[in-house]
Every structure is written in structure tokens, then in C-alpha cells.
Design a protein around this motif. Structure first.
Motif, PDB file in Angstrom:
ATOM      1  N   GLU A 356       9.784   1.339 -39.038  1.00 24.52           N
ATOM      2  CA  GLU A 356       8.253   1.053 -39.501  1.00 24.52           C
ATOM      3  C   GLU A 356       7.738   0.462 -39.516  1.00 24.52           C
ATOM      4  N   ASP A 357       7.786  -0.743 -40.395  1.00 29.08           N
ATOM      5  CA  ASP A 357       7.455  -2.721 -40.039  1.00 29.08           C
ATOM      6  C   ASP A 357       7.413  -2.934 -38.686  1.00 29.08           C
ATOM      7  N   HIS A 358       8.646  -3.163 -37.814  1.00 24.00           N
ATOM      8  CA  HIS A 358       8.133  -3.805 -36.353  1.00 24.00           C
ATOM      9  C   HIS A 358       7.588  -2.882 -35.503  1.00 24.00           C
ATOM     10  N   SER A 359       7.491  -1.973 -35.932  1.00 24.46           N
ATOM     11  CA  SER A 359       6.601  -1.422 -34.934  1.00 24.46           C
ATOM     12  C   SER A 359       5.291  -1.542 -34.097  1.00 24.46           C
ATOM     13  N   PRO A 360       5.170  -1.760 -33.279  1.00 26.97           N
ATOM     14  CA  PRO A 360       4.661  -2.429 -32.140  1.00 26.97           C
ATOM     15  C   PRO A 360       3.074  -2.034 -32.453  1.00 26.97           C
ATOM     16  N   VAL A 361       2.802  -1.349 -33.071  1.00 23.16           N
ATOM     17  CA  VAL A 361       1.301  -0.760 -33.659  1.00 23.16           C
ATOM     18  C   VAL A 361       0.208  -1.379 -34.496  1.00 23.16           C
ATOM     19  N   ASP A 362      -0.698  -0.906 -34.287  1.00 26.05           N
ATOM     20  CA  ASP A 362      -1.497  -1.843 -35.513  1.00 26.05           C
ATOM     21  C   ASP A 362      -1.362  -1.445 -36.715  1.00 26.05           C
ATOM     22  N   PRO A 363      -0.626  -3.207 -37.240  1.00 22.18           N
ATOM     23  CA  PRO A 363      -0.375  -2.837 -38.721  1.00 22.18           C
ATOM     24  C   PRO A 363      -1.528  -2.089 -40.022  1.00 22.18           C
ATOM     25  N   ARG A 364      -2.879  -1.709 -39.236  1.00 26.34           N
ATOM     26  CA  ARG A 364      -3.267  -0.180 -39.878  1.00 26.34           C
ATOM     27  C   ARG A 364      -3.081   0.507 -40.283  1.00 26.34           C
ATOM     28  N   PHE A 365      -1.762   1.091 -38.997  1.00 23.89           N
ATOM     29  CA  PHE A 365      -1.927   2.586 -38.847  1.00 23.89           C
ATOM     30  C   PHE A 365      -0.340   2.676 -39.206  1.00 23.89           C
ATOM     31  N   ARG A 366       0.148   1.897 -39.561  1.00 24.44           N
ATOM     32  CA  ARG A 366       1.587   2.042 -40.150  1.00 24.44           C
ATOM     33  C   ARG A 366       1.687   2.129 -42.152  1.00 24.44           C
ATOM     34  N   LEU A 492       7.545   8.132 -27.864  1.00 28.11           N
ATOM     35  CA  LEU A 492       7.799   6.888 -27.497  1.00 28.11           C
ATOM     36  C   LEU A 492       8.277   5.728 -28.822  1.00 28.11           C
ATOM     37  N   PHE A 493       8.116   6.733 -30.224  1.00 24.83           N
ATOM     38  CA  PHE A 493       9.197   5.694 -31.189  1.00 24.83           C
ATOM     39  C   PHE A 493      10.190   6.009 -30.772  1.00 24.83           C
ATOM     40  N   GLY A 494      10.906   7.274 -30.231  1.00 23.12           N
ATOM     41  CA  GLY A 494      11.926   7.294 -30.180  1.00 23.12           C
ATOM     42  C   GLY A 494      12.404   6.159 -28.666  1.00 23.12           C
ATOM     43  N   LEU A 495      12.087   5.993 -28.479  1.00 26.72           N
ATOM     44  CA  LEU A 495      12.189   5.480 -26.895  1.00 26.72           C
ATOM     45  C   LEU A 495      11.695   3.732 -26.629  1.00 26.72           C
ATOM     46  N   TYR A 496      11.666   3.767 -27.892  1.00 23.14           N
ATOM     47  CA  TYR A 496      10.776   1.908 -28.053  1.00 23.14           C
ATOM     48  C   TYR A 496      12.212   1.196 -28.650  1.00 23.14           C
ATOM     49  N   TYR A 497      12.643   2.363 -29.909  1.00 20.53           N
ATOM     50  CA  TYR A 497      13.735   1.885 -30.735  1.00 20.53           C
ATOM     51  C   TYR A 497      14.757   2.210 -30.291  1.00 20.53           C
ATOM     52  N   ILE A 498      15.381   2.788 -29.097  1.00 19.40           N
ATOM     53  CA  ILE A 498      16.422   3.418 -28.595  1.00 19.40           C
ATOM     54  C   ILE A 498      17.034   2.227 -27.875  1.00 19.40           C
ATOM     55  N   ALA A 499      16.130   1.311 -27.272  1.00 20.38           N
ATOM     56  CA  ALA A 499      16.796  -0.395 -27.257  1.00 20.38           C
ATOM     57  C   ALA A 499      16.871  -1.742 -27.678  1.00 20.38           C
ATOM     58  N   GLY A 589       6.401   0.310 -25.656  1.00 19.09           N
ATOM     59  CA  GLY A 589       5.609  -0.084 -26.920  1.00 19.09           C
ATOM     60  C   GLY A 589       4.001   0.025 -26.308  1.00 19.09           C
ATOM     61  N   GLN A 590       3.057  -0.466 -25.913  1.00 15.94           N
ATOM     62  CA  GLN A 590       1.957  -0.965 -25.227  1.00 15.94           C
ATOM     63  C   GLN A 590       1.568   1.025 -25.485  1.00 15.94           C
ATOM     64  N   LEU A 591       1.999   1.892 -24.816  1.00 23.34           N
ATOM     65  CA  LEU A 591       1.525   3.365 -25.393  1.00 23.34           C
ATOM     66  C   LEU A 591       1.822   3.596 -26.420  1.00 23.34           C
ATOM     67  N   LEU A 592       2.400   3.285 -26.981  1.00 26.16           N
ATOM     68  CA  LEU A 592       3.404   3.953 -28.499  1.00 26.16           C
ATOM     69  C   LEU A 592       1.907   3.435 -29.181  1.00 26.16           C
ATOM     70  N   ALA A 593       1.235   1.972 -29.039  1.00 21.20           N
ATOM     71  CA  ALA A 593       0.198   1.786 -29.968  1.00 21.20           C
ATOM     72  C   ALA A 593      -1.351   2.355 -29.830  1.00 21.20           C
ATOM     73  N   GLU A 594      -1.414   2.535 -28.373  1.00 19.32           N
ATOM     74  CA  GLU A 594      -2.558   2.887 -27.971  1.00 19.32           C
ATOM     75  C   GLU A 594      -2.561   4.848 -28.964  1.00 19.32           C
ATOM     76  N   ILE A 595      -1.509   5.769 -28.390  1.00 25.59           N
ATOM     77  CA  ILE A 595      -1.042   6.982 -29.055  1.00 25.59           C
ATOM     78  C   ILE A 595      -1.345   7.055 -30.666  1.00 25.59           C
ATOM     79  N   GLN A 596      -0.362   5.721 -31.604  1.00 19.04           N
ATOM     80  CA  GLN A 596      -1.003   6.341 -32.831  1.00 19.04           C
ATOM     81  C   GLN A 596      -2.543   5.454 -33.061  1.00 19.04           C
ATOM     82  N   ARG A 597      -2.884   4.581 -32.312  1.00 15.24           N
ATOM     83  CA  ARG A 597      -4.326   4.798 -32.870  1.00 15.24           C
ATOM     84  C   ARG A 597      -5.341   5.964 -32.309  1.00 15.24           C
ATOM     85  N   VAL A 598      -5.268   6.419 -31.271  1.00 15.77           N
ATOM     86  CA  VAL A 598      -5.967   8.122 -31.400  1.00 15.77           C
ATOM     87  C   VAL A 598      -5.547   8.997 -32.280  1.00 15.77           C
TER      88      VAL A 598
END
Length: 685
Positions: A356-366, A492-499, A589-598
Motif C-alpha cells: 500500500e505504501d509503495h503503490s504508484p497512486v496519489d498518497p491521498r488515496f492510500r 492493475l494492482f496485481g499487474l503492477y506488483y507481480i513485476a 502504474g500510470q493507469l492504476l493511479a488514474e483508476i484509483q483517483r476515479v
């Protein structure tokens, strides 16, 4: 239920796990004489699944599984009725014809009749279980009418004071007219989603605007612990006024719910511990009262029970069947922990805060503090309702955002179902047809299954459990787009972190390059091979398919300038090729950040733009090619399961002394038995 759909999410990757030339319709996979394939018809293949280690359970645990399995079967009629108001009438008429037919069984009309009946059983109604569109009979109206008229009068489910001619006038357009009740769930933009959907969650004459206004009045934007309004009721008009018909003991669906409660009472008597007993008691209380605050208490107790080996889902849970994502279909699973495999998911859940802490989303949404994330690998023992015959391979519950934030969630990966898919897909020829080169084939052979399982783990354990809504955001703000956005977020969360190198560091992935197998599979599936489930001229309707195309199309378009992913042709055939896996991860990661914002901001217009621009439309030329190539393989794009049969062995005093498991029951045999033994609802509810 936030769930990973079998075949929808991972079935194609499981097919990719092996390659060869033999057709699975001609070669039945076996393991120690266990036959995985049971039946095949239309676009469906019926499989069995093993329940390994059942014999290692204690007698009390076996008895618990038995009672919960019985409860899982009792809700079948509820789902049929939820899926469409005429489904029980149609099913019971077809079953009566099947039981009383004395004509030529080689006749084309009869053979088409059998296929139609099998499809109705599989889809729990007359609409495709996945595509949502109505499937039409291949037999004639004349055949249908003649066979109905041959039936004993008490076998034709006419309404009160209804003649047989009136029955035909009512039921035949529903069955034969493609324009009547055409879609179970309509997600098309710009139309009334309630009036154009054939499900039975809303009464005649109820409109989308009325539904949204009705529930908007109930909601308090300052309520930090909101109930899931409308989850367990049908909304109807009485004397021009909207009224909820609650599904509970003494309410709608009472006969079936009473029987479910009866089995739960027996299960309570053999609960493994006080925590599990409390879970069952609260579920019974919810079924008895229909009170959604009580449901939340049950959900909290269920999340907090982490010690019981046997576990279950039973109730109104899944909201995909409602175009507004509010009403919940009835479903059940019965399972027990796979102790050895759970070590993997426990490592993931223990490190949830790091992810959660290292997610590429805006910290406000973590989430500042990830609470109560528990995860396990399970062996499913029984499937019911909206999890049967088509079943998920991963589950994350509960759905309530505030419970997930304050108490956590429970995630499971159903590994024996995934194994059954894998076994049944051996020697399919799919990989040879659609995978670009030996490089990708080698990746999939080495790492396809483990990365498939890990993506499911990450999707369920971390993906659905991650992020938070901003204060005051309505959990239903995304309306018809909510399910697609939520599934895309988890994927997207799974795809980002599986790598992420963290997985190698934790020892749960065998190689730093293993993730490439899942990346390739996902992009090939999202851009191309999932089209095997789309008819020519159609768009994508189902939420999980929309999710996958949204992700794949978005990163394909955004990565064009760097040629991250491309389509290549060879011998007149189209293939997906990934040229830069590192840049692909960055795009995820970029799309994850946008999807989480939405999601976090409840941005309806943002969700609509993403879904409508990337997830819905289909390249019809590519679709035509993919369908032709897939047809040549003679494969079935959808799969489902028959359940094992549990038999209680009793002594002379009626006390259970053992529970035996059998895998011999066939598809038709099981469906007819369920209709005989677990069918307590009236035909018209």
C-alpha cells in the motif's frame, strides 16, 4: 462479491500453460482415473473438480461441510428467479418435457431441446451467464407446444386461472422472440438501464431515475458506516408508490430461505469454535430479519474469524446482475483451508502495508493503516447459486467499503478449481495458434501457472483491499461503471506488483523474469483472445471483459510512441507482441493511479470516459479473424462444474458417523436431482 472470474480472468492463461495438438473434446484429461470432463454442448464445457484432503478433516469438520453444502444447494431457485421472472416457469416446463418425452430422441428438434435445457441449467435462466444476452431455442414453437400439451396438467406451471393457450401467449415470446427481454443486464450508454434489463430485481414500470432517486433519499452523506441500500430486496410499485420487497424469512423467497436457515442451524451445532458459531448465528439473524445493519455485523464477524479451517459464503452478495450495482444475487461456496499453499498468501497479506505504501497512486488515496487483511488458499468443496456451475477462482469480501477500511477483508484463491481448469486445458492447441513465438511459449510453460495464481492472489488480497474513498464520496457514485472500474483497479494492482522485485525478495516468485508470462498473457487476452466470447457485430458488455480491454487498450494506445506493445502479422494471422516489459509496467502504474483517483473521488464522468473510450467497442475485423481461428480448434470458450456429492453415513440412531464424497454424478443427473430436492419456491414470486 469482488471476485476473479474463472476463464474470464485466468482461464486463457491456464490454457496457455501447456501446448499440444490434441483436442480436449476428443481427449479426456485423467488423473488416477479421475475424469475432469463431464459434458460439452453449445459454447460450454462441464468439468469436475477434486476436493483433496477432505479425508484429513475431522468428523465434525466433515459434518460441517455437509450441512453447509446442503445450504448451498437450497438457494438455487432464488437465483433463477432473480435472473428473470419467467425462469422457473421455463425450467420446470422443460424438465417436465424431458422427463415425459416418448418421441424420437434422434429428432433434430429434440436434440436442440436438450441443448437448450442444458444451457438454461448452466445460466440459471434464459440469458447467457457471461454475455447477458438471451439465447434462443433451436427447436420450433410447434415442437414446444406439442410437447407441453402432452404433459399431465399438473406438470404445466400455469398461473392461477390461466389457460394453456394463455400460458403459451405468455411464455413463448419470452423464449422465442429475440426482442423480448433481450438482455439480462443492459450496460449500454444513453438508455434506461432498468427498463431495458430483464433481471427480476425491479418490478414492472420501475425506471432508472426512480430507482436512483429512491435510494438517494435514504443515504446520508455524513454516515461513515453506511449500509448497502437495496442489497436484499426487489423494488416494485404498489398503487403508484415504490416499495421494497425484502428477501427474508416471512418475506420474498421465504420458503427457500427457511430451508437455508434450517441447514445453518445444524451447521451451528458443529461449529469449529465460538467465533465461527457467532458468524453463523449472525447470518441466521440477517436471514430472519432482513436487516442490513445485522448483515454488516455478520460481515464483520466473518472477516474476524481467521482461525476456522472450514469457511463458507452464503447469501446475497454479488451485484454484477444489477446494472446499477446495488441488488445482490444469491450465491454460496463451501471450502476449507489449503494449509501448505496458504503460506504463500500469508506472506503477501503480512506485507500488505508495504505494498500500500509503495503503490504508484496519489498518497491521498492510500490507506494510512491497512487493517485485517487475511488471505488463504482454499479447497472448494461445494458451489451454489451465482457461483455454480460457473465459478470464480478468487474471492475478496466483504463489499462494504467502510468495513474493509475499519476491519479488513478476507481474500481467497481457489486453487483446486484452477487446477481443474489447468488439467482440462492440456493439449488444447491454443498456445500454438495464438502465441507469437517460442520465447513467449517458453515463458508461459515455465511461469504461466504460478504467475496466474499470483496475479489472482494480488488481485484479491491487495487489489480489492487497497485504497480508500475520500470523505463524503458515495460508494455507488460510479453507478453502471462501478464494477468495471473496481475490477480494473484490482487487476492493475496485481499487474503492477507481480513485476516488483519485492516478490522475489519474499520468495514467492521463482524468477525476476517470471512476471513477463502474466504480462504477455494479459495483453494478448485483453487485446485479442478474449474476443472468442463476442458475437460478430456485438460490443463488450460484461464487467470483467470490459476491465481487461480497458487496461490492454489504454496501455497499447499510450505506449504506441515507444512501440511498447504491437500487433504483428504472420501468415495472414494477427499476434500480440510485447516489446518493452519495463515500460509496460510503468504504463500499468500510470493507469492504476488514474483508476484509483476515479474511484476515490467518485468521478462518474472520468469512469464513463475510460470505459466508453477503451472498454466497449470491438475491432470487428480482428473479431472475425479471432473467431475463425478459435473455431478451428474446436474449443469451448466457457467452462463450469458439477459438484461432488456428499453422503452422510449414520448409525442406527441417526447420528452421523462419517461423510463420504463421490465424483460420479453427471451433469444432467445433478441438475435434475437439484430440481427435485432443492426447489421450494413458487413458480411465480
Amino acid at each position: 462479491m469482488k471476485k476473479t472470474i474463472a476463464m474470464a480472468m485466468t482461464g486463457l492463461s491456464i490454457v496457455l500453460g501447456s501446448c499440444g495438438g490434441n483436442n480436449p473434446q476428443n481427449t479426456t484429461s485423467q488423473d488416477d482415473d479421475f475424469k475432469y470432463e463431464v459434458d460439452a454442448f453449445a459454447d460450454l464445457q462441464i468439468l469436475r473438480y477434486k476436493v483433496p484432503e477432505f479425508e484429513s478433516l475431522t468428523l465434525e469438520q466433515k459434518e460441517l461441510v455437509y450441512y453447509l453444502a446442503q445450504a448451498a444447494a437450497e438457494g438455487r431457485d432464488i437465483l433463477f428467479d432473480q435472473n428473470g421472472k419467467y425462469n422457473l416457469a421455463i425450467r420446470r416446463t422443460l424438465e417436465a418435457i424431458y422427463a415425459n418425452y416418448s418421441g424420437d430422441k434422434t429428432d433434430k428438434n429434440y436434440q436442440e431441446f436438450e441443448t437448450y435445457l442444458k444451457r438454461v441449467w448452466f445460466s440459471n435462466g434464459i440469458h447467457h451467464h457471461y454475455g447477458e444476452e438471451k439465447f434462443l431455442p433451436g427447436f420450433s414453437k410447434e415442437f414446444f407446444e406439442a410437447e407441453v400439451k402432452k404433459l399431465p396438467a399438473d406438470k404445466v406451471p400455469v398461473m392461477e386461472n390461466q389457460s394453456i393457450d394463455d400460458f403459451f401467449a405468455m411464455i413463448e415470446p419470452v423464449m422465442f422472440d429475440p426482442n423480448v427481454m433481450a438482455k439480462k443486464v443492459n450496460q449500454a450508454d444513453g438508455v434506461d438501464l432498468i427498463k431495458t434489463s430483464a433481471n427480476n430485481y425491479y418490478g414492472e414500470g420501475v425506471t432508472q431515475d426512480e430507482v436512483e432517486a429512491f435510494y438517494a433519499k435514504m443515504k446520508n452523506p455524513n454516515d461513515s458506516t453506511p449500509i448497502m441500500y437495496g442489497m436484499n430486496s426487489r423494488l416494485v410499485k404498489e398503487n403508484g408508490k415504490l416499495v421494497e420487497k425484502v428477501w427474508k424469512v416471512g418475506g420474498l423467497y421465504s420458503p427457500a430461505i427457511e430451508r437455508i436457515v434450517g441447514w445453518l442451524e445444524k451447521a451451528k451445532g458443529v461449529a469449529e469454535n465460538d467465533a465461527q458459531k457467532t458468524v453463523i448465528e449472525k447470518l441466521i439473524s440477517f436471514y430472519t430479519t432482513g436487516d442490513l445493519r445485522t448483515f454488516d455485523k455478520y460481515a464483520i464477524a466473518w472477516v474476524q474469524d481467521s482461525l476456522s479451517r472450514v469457511d463458507f459464503v452464503n447469501g446475497f452478495t454479488e451485484s454484477y446482475g444489477d446494472p446499477l450495482g446495488m441488488k445482490a444475487s444469491w450465491e454460496s461456496t463451501v471450502n476449507f483451508k489449503n494449509t501448505e499453499a496458504t503460506k504463500r498468501t500469508e506472506i503477501i497479506s503480512t506485507n500488505a502495508q508495504w505494498f500500500e505504501d509503495h503503490s504508484p497512486v496519489d498518497p491521498r488515496f492510500r490507506k494510512e493503516e491497512v487493517k485485517g487483511v487475511t488471505a488463504k488458499v482454499i479447497t472448494v468443496a461445494q458451489l451454489g447459486g451465482d457461483c455454480y456451475p460457473s465459478t470464480p477462482i478468487g474471492i475478496n469480501l466483504p463489499n462494504s467499503n467502510w468495513i474493509r477500511k475499519d476491519y479488513g477483508s478476507k481474500s481467497v484463491t481457489i486453487e483446486n478449481i484452477m487446477e481443474a481448469y489447468d488439467k482440462a486445458a492440456e493439449h488444447s492447441g491454443f498456445s500454438d495458434e495464438f502465441v507469437w513465438s517460442p520465447v513467449e511459449l517458453d515463458l508461459l510453460h515455465k511461469y504461466g501457472f504460478i504467475t496466474d495464481v499470483l496475479h489472482t492472489d494480488l488481485h484479491e488480497i491487495l487489489g480489492h483491499g487497497s485504497g480508500q474513498l475520500m470523505p463524503g464520496v458515495d460508494p455507488d457514485a460510479l453507478k453502471a461503471y462501478g464494477s468495471t472500474i473496481e475490477e480494473a483497479r484490482a487487476d492493475l494492482f496485481g499487474l503492477y506488483y507481480i513485476a516488483d522485485p519485492k516478490l522475489v525478495e519474499l520468495g514467492i516468485i521463482p524468477s525476476a523474469d517470471a512476471f513477463k508470462a502474466e504480462y504477455y498473457r494479459f495483453m494478448m487476452n485483453g487485446l485479442m483472445t478474449q474476443l472468442t466470447r463476442i458475437e460478430p457485430g456485438k460490443t463488450i458488455e460484461e464487467a470483467h471483459m470490459r476491465n481487461r480491454q480497458l487496461i490492454a487498450r489504454w496501455v497499447y494506445e499510450k505506449g504506441k510512441s515507444d512501440n511498447v506493445v504491437e500487433f504483428k502479422e504472420r501468415d495472414g494471422k494477427t499476434f500480440v507482441v510485447v516489446n518493452d516489459y519495463a515500460k509496460l509496467r510503468n504504463l500499468f502504474g500510470q493507469l492504476l493511479a488514474e483508476i484509483q483517483r476515479v474511484k476515490s473521488e467518485g468521478d462518474f464522468n472520468g469512469a464513463k470516459s475510460l470505459v466508453e473510450n477503451y472498454a466497449v467497442q470491438v475491432d470487428q475485423k480482428l473479431l472475425t479473424e479471432v473467431l475463425a481461428r478459435y473455431k478451428a480448434l474446436n474449443l469451448k470458450p466457457y467452462k463450469g462444474f458439477v459438484n461432488p456429492v456428499f453422503e452422510a453415513v449414520t448409525d442406527k440412531d441417526g447420528k452421523i458417523i462419517d461423510v463420504k464424497i463421490s465424483y460420479k454424478e453427471g451433469y444432467v443427473e445433478q441438475m435434475l436431482r437439484y430440481s427435485k430436492d432443492f426447489s421450494s419456491l413458487r413458480t411465480y414470486n
